[in-house]
Design a protein around this motif. Sequence first.
Motif, PDB file in Angstrom:
ATOM      1  N   ILE A 261       1.825  -8.926   6.497  1.00 19.49           N
ATOM      2  CA  ILE A 261       2.222 -10.471   6.867  1.00 19.49           C
ATOM      3  C   ILE A 261       3.597 -10.492   7.401  1.00 19.49           C
ATOM      4  CG2 ILE A 261       0.374 -11.186   5.307  1.00 19.49           C
ATOM      5  CD1 ILE A 261       2.491 -11.521   3.117  1.00 19.49           C
ATOM      6  N   GLY A 262       4.513  -9.536   7.422  1.00 20.69           N
ATOM      7  CA  GLY A 262       5.939  -9.602   8.039  1.00 20.69           C
ATOM      8  C   GLY A 262       6.858  -8.696   7.243  1.00 20.69           C
ATOM      9  N   PRO A 263       8.061  -9.068   7.105  1.00 19.96           N
ATOM     10  CA  PRO A 263       9.094  -8.112   6.717  1.00 19.96           C
ATOM     11  C   PRO A 263       9.057  -8.411   5.058  1.00 19.96           C
ATOM     12  CG  PRO A 263      10.276  -9.291   8.532  1.00 19.96           C
ATOM     13  CD  PRO A 263       8.896  -9.791   8.290  1.00 19.96           C
ATOM     14  N   GLY A 264       9.749  -7.496   4.348  1.00 14.06           N
ATOM     15  CA  GLY A 264       9.767  -7.740   3.030  1.00 14.06           C
ATOM     16  C   GLY A 264       9.320  -6.814   2.327  1.00 14.06           C
ATOM     17  N   ARG A 265       9.718  -6.244   0.930  1.00 10.67           N
ATOM     18  CA  ARG A 265       9.026  -5.402   0.122  1.00 10.67           C
ATOM     19  C   ARG A 265       7.616  -5.710  -0.308  1.00 10.67           C
ATOM     20  NH1 ARG A 265      10.473  -0.843  -2.603  1.00 10.67           N
ATOM     21  NH2 ARG A 265      13.059  -1.067  -1.559  1.00 10.67           N
ATOM     22  N   GLY A 266       6.490  -4.867   0.003  1.00 11.41           N
ATOM     23  CA  GLY A 266       5.171  -5.210  -0.560  1.00 11.41           C
ATOM     24  C   GLY A 266       4.580  -5.943   0.625  1.00 11.41           C
ATOM     25  N   ASN A 267       5.072  -6.364   1.661  1.00 15.86           N
ATOM     26  CA  ASN A 267       4.097  -7.061   2.573  1.00 15.86           C
ATOM     27  C   ASN A 267       3.928  -6.322   4.017  1.00 15.86           C
ATOM     28  OD1 ASN A 267       4.712  -9.415   1.047  1.00 15.86           O
ATOM     29  ND2 ASN A 267       6.568  -9.924   2.205  1.00 15.86           N
ATOM     30  N   ASN A 268       3.932  -5.233   3.993  1.00 15.79           N
ATOM     31  CA  ASN A 268       3.563  -4.222   5.115  1.00 15.79           C
ATOM     32  C   ASN A 268       3.578  -2.951   4.687  1.00 15.79           C
ATOM     33  OD1 ASN A 268       6.476  -2.860   5.277  1.00 15.79           O
ATOM     34  ND2 ASN A 268       6.854  -5.081   5.722  1.00 15.79           N
ATOM     35  N   ALA A 269       3.364  -1.958   5.610  1.00 13.17           N
ATOM     36  CA  ALA A 269       3.421  -0.403   5.503  1.00 13.17           C
ATOM     37  C   ALA A 269       4.414   0.410   6.289  1.00 13.17           C
ATOM     38  CB  ALA A 269       1.980   0.121   5.265  1.00 13.17           C
ATOM     39  N   VAL A 270       5.507  -0.302   6.723  1.00  9.76           N
ATOM     40  CA  VAL A 270       6.469   0.226   7.710  1.00  9.76           C
ATOM     41  C   VAL A 270       7.189   1.238   7.291  1.00  9.76           C
ATOM     42  CG1 VAL A 270       8.604  -0.400   9.122  1.00  9.76           C
ATOM     43  CG2 VAL A 270       6.519  -2.049   8.926  1.00  9.76           C
ATOM     44  N   ARG A 271       7.067   2.404   7.399  1.00 11.09           N
ATOM     45  CA  ARG A 271       7.717   3.857   6.881  1.00 11.09           C
ATOM     46  C   ARG A 271       8.993   4.152   7.789  1.00 11.09           C
ATOM     47  NH1 ARG A 271       2.518   5.368   6.708  1.00 11.09           N
ATOM     48  NH2 ARG A 271       2.701   4.651   8.827  1.00 11.09           N
ATOM     49  N   MET A 272       9.034   3.766   9.013  1.00 11.05           N
ATOM     50  CA  MET A 272       9.918   4.106  10.005  1.00 11.05           C
ATOM     51  C   MET A 272      11.031   2.730  10.049  1.00 11.05           C
ATOM     52  SD  MET A 272       9.521   7.264  10.253  1.00 11.05           S
ATOM     53  CE  MET A 272      10.688   7.933  11.391  1.00 11.05           C
ATOM     54  N   GLY A 273      12.137   2.824   9.609  1.00 13.15           N
ATOM     55  CA  GLY A 273      12.891   1.648   9.430  1.00 13.15           C
ATOM     56  C   GLY A 273      12.395   0.901   8.137  1.00 13.15           C
ATOM     57  N   GLY A 274      12.951  -0.250   8.055  1.00 16.77           N
ATOM     58  CA  GLY A 274      12.455  -1.013   6.978  1.00 16.77           C
ATOM     59  C   GLY A 274      13.012  -0.394   5.704  1.00 16.77           C
ATOM     60  N   ASP A 275      12.226  -0.482   4.662  1.00 21.55           N
ATOM     61  CA  ASP A 275      12.630  -0.149   3.179  1.00 21.55           C
ATOM     62  C   ASP A 275      12.408   1.349   2.642  1.00 21.55           C
ATOM     63  OD1 ASP A 275      13.400  -2.738   2.709  1.00 21.55           O
ATOM     64  OD2 ASP A 275      11.123  -3.582   2.381  1.00 21.55           O
ATOM     65  N   PHE A 288       8.912   7.714   2.518  1.00 20.69           N
ATOM     66  CA  PHE A 288       8.077   6.999   1.875  1.00 20.69           C
ATOM     67  C   PHE A 288       8.427   5.471   1.476  1.00 20.69           C
ATOM     68  CE2 PHE A 288       6.907  11.446   0.960  1.00 20.69           C
ATOM     69  CZ  PHE A 288       5.544  11.366   1.103  1.00 20.69           C
ATOM     70  N   LEU A 289       7.575   4.713   1.215  1.00 16.02           N
ATOM     71  CA  LEU A 289       7.867   3.504   0.374  1.00 16.02           C
ATOM     72  C   LEU A 289       7.600   3.466  -1.120  1.00 16.02           C
ATOM     73  CD1 LEU A 289       6.016   1.371   2.994  1.00 16.02           C
ATOM     74  CD2 LEU A 289       8.335   1.004   2.588  1.00 16.02           C
ATOM     75  N   LEU A 290       8.694   3.606  -1.780  1.00 14.64           N
ATOM     76  CA  LEU A 290       8.968   3.958  -3.145  1.00 14.64           C
ATOM     77  C   LEU A 290       9.468   2.938  -3.973  1.00 14.64           C
ATOM     78  CD1 LEU A 290      10.311   7.468  -3.168  1.00 14.64           C
ATOM     79  CD2 LEU A 290       7.684   6.783  -3.009  1.00 14.64           C
ATOM     80  N   ASP A 291       9.095   2.560  -5.004  1.00 16.24           N
ATOM     81  CA  ASP A 291       9.642   1.294  -5.991  1.00 16.24           C
ATOM     82  C   ASP A 291      10.784   1.989  -6.776  1.00 16.24           C
ATOM     83  OD1 ASP A 291       8.812   2.531  -8.230  1.00 16.24           O
ATOM     84  OD2 ASP A 291       6.959   1.543  -8.550  1.00 16.24           O
ATOM     85  N   THR A 292      11.678   1.104  -7.457  1.00 13.01           N
ATOM     86  CA  THR A 292      12.991   1.506  -8.005  1.00 13.01           C
ATOM     87  C   THR A 292      12.553   2.860  -9.095  1.00 13.01           C
ATOM     88  OG1 THR A 292      12.747  -0.389  -9.379  1.00 13.01           O
ATOM     89  CG2 THR A 292      14.232  -0.571  -7.754  1.00 13.01           C
ATOM     90  N   ASP A 293      11.515   2.866  -9.420  1.00 11.63           N
ATOM     91  CA  ASP A 293      11.270   4.121 -10.475  1.00 11.63           C
ATOM     92  C   ASP A 293      10.893   5.273  -9.707  1.00 11.63           C
ATOM     93  OD1 ASP A 293      11.450   2.193 -12.350  1.00 11.63           O
ATOM     94  OD2 ASP A 293       9.408   1.825 -12.537  1.00 11.63           O
ATOM     95  N   GLY A 294      10.861   5.236  -8.349  1.00 13.05           N
ATOM     96  CA  GLY A 294      10.480   6.415  -7.332  1.00 13.05           C
ATOM     97  C   GLY A 294       9.107   6.404  -7.313  1.00 13.05           C
ATOM     98  N   GLN A 295       8.374   5.416  -8.015  1.00 11.81           N
ATOM     99  CA  GLN A 295       6.643   5.843  -7.704  1.00 11.81           C
ATOM    100  C   GLN A 295       6.437   5.115  -6.517  1.00 11.81           C
ATOM    101  OE1 GLN A 295       4.631   6.984 -10.219  1.00 11.81           O
ATOM    102  NE2 GLN A 295       6.763   7.705 -10.863  1.00 11.81           N
ATOM    103  N   VAL A 296       5.253   5.437  -5.895  1.00 10.10           N
ATOM    104  CA  VAL A 296       4.742   4.934  -4.517  1.00 10.10           C
ATOM    105  C   VAL A 296       4.598   3.550  -4.804  1.00 10.10           C
ATOM    106  CG1 VAL A 296       2.781   5.172  -3.100  1.00 10.10           C
ATOM    107  CG2 VAL A 296       3.760   7.223  -3.985  1.00 10.10           C
ATOM    108  N   SER A 297       5.047   2.721  -3.657  1.00 11.30           N
ATOM    109  CA  SER A 297       4.869   1.328  -3.814  1.00 11.30           C
ATOM    110  C   SER A 297       3.560   0.941  -3.204  1.00 11.30           C
ATOM    111  CB  SER A 297       5.928   0.501  -2.718  1.00 11.30           C
ATOM    112  OG  SER A 297       7.260   0.887  -3.083  1.00 11.30           O
ATOM    113  N   THR A 298       3.141  -0.512  -3.531  1.00  9.42           N
ATOM    114  CA  THR A 298       2.139  -1.117  -3.034  1.00  9.42           C
ATOM    115  C   THR A 298       2.348  -1.324  -1.741  1.00  9.42           C
ATOM    116  OG1 THR A 298       2.609  -3.199  -4.191  1.00  9.42           O
ATOM    117  CG2 THR A 298       0.920  -1.746  -5.056  1.00  9.42           C
ATOM    118  N   THR A 299       1.454  -1.442  -0.645  1.00 13.30           N
ATOM    119  CA  THR A 299       1.602  -1.810   0.674  1.00 13.30           C
ATOM    120  C   THR A 299       0.669  -3.098   0.829  1.00 13.30           C
ATOM    121  OG1 THR A 299       0.323  -0.375   1.579  1.00 13.30           O
ATOM    122  CG2 THR A 299       2.461   0.434   1.133  1.00 13.30           C
TER     123      THR A 299
END
Length: 426
Positions: A261-275, A288-299
Amino acid sequence: MSKESDNGFFGRFGGRYVGEILRRPLEELKVAFTADMQDQSFLDELNELRRDFIGRPTPFLYAERTSEQLGGAQIYVKMEGLAHTGAHKINNAAGQALVAKRMGKTRIICETGAGQHGVATAAACARLGLECQVYMGEVDVRRQQPNVASMEMYGAKVIPVMTGSRILKDAINEAMRDWAANFETTHYLIGSALGPEPFPDMVRTFQSVVGREVEQQTAERGIHITAMCACVGGGSNAIGFFEPFIDKKEPRLVAAEAGGIGPGRGNNAVRMGGDAVDGIVQGYKSRFLLDTDGQVSTTRSISAGLDYAGIGPQLAELGESGRIEFNAVTDDEALNAVKVFAQNEGVMFALESAHAGAMALKLAPAMKKTDVIVVNMSGRGDKDIFITSPVFRPKEWEQFLEAELVRLRSGTDIHYAQSMAEGDKR
Ligand SMILES: *Cc1c(COP(=O)(O)O)cnc(C)c1O
């Protein structure tokens, strides 16, 4: 730059980050796969499966009306979605299952998220006479009943995973655990060009049949390709489609990631560039898209096949080196592309593949009429009717589902099932 990994590494990505116990089965797999690829009897059997079971070569279609409307580059579609079970995944499933069978394995396990890889693996196992168990997060089992039904129809056992968030990443962990305990009899059939060595090399090799057919189909028609577009979840359809062209300067290789649905953490699955950040997850190093604990984020993505938080190591490397250009395509752009190709060409793209289609629609107008874009339609869209219908015609879809429930509860189907069962007894 080389297509093959350097001992499992693509630049700083890839590797074999697993516990001691999985080193042996991974090494045995690498040795067996390498030997098979040089063994004519294996290649003959693989080619027969490709031709008679999968339905290869898949067609190559000129998107005439779409190209005319855009007024720029000519667009062609590699119709990979016409492969058996509806997508490119069967190329890898059948190839790996054949390697496993020749290694003397009798049982195949796999992970699946949306269920497409589970269906392809279940079909390949049925074809080759192998036992099949599919690990699937319990949340996904509930969401993806049509695919669960297909897997069971092909004789596979679907095991709902109750640990963690009960989704794909948990299913992968469970499959890894099973493999570590049972590798003497069992092969773990990974569904994309990722995981520990040798999976990225092996999956790319089995999917490269797609790119090699494109090479031949364009040569036969005297077509010179300017750009190629593919969508990227884990990256297997893209790396297979691009494979024959990676070591060349041309054509442009363009990858489409899920922009959600656009930029921003949890709003997409952009691994190259982004977060995304470098990480080591599930046995390999990549972005990888990881959260602050190093766990795999939801996309987030409208397409269930593109919402993985990691990306195959070779694509990560080729993205950073600049050989592959990465772009984000939003849910709305993908939905629009499904409509454009369906109505102009009579071809319904899977939502995943529609990200690649949307990329072509964006690129073509700025290109010359003599330029050529080839899009990989990695899958067909019939499977997405439960997602696209509620978007395009919500009221009619709701009425349909309600009527189906009434019909089911009225007992008509139960009566039919009983007479079928009685027929079995006789
Ligand atoms: C699973 C799937 C994808 C994403 O997987 P990759 O490994 O990135 O190819 C893309 N398209 C379709 C149709 C799929 O089923």
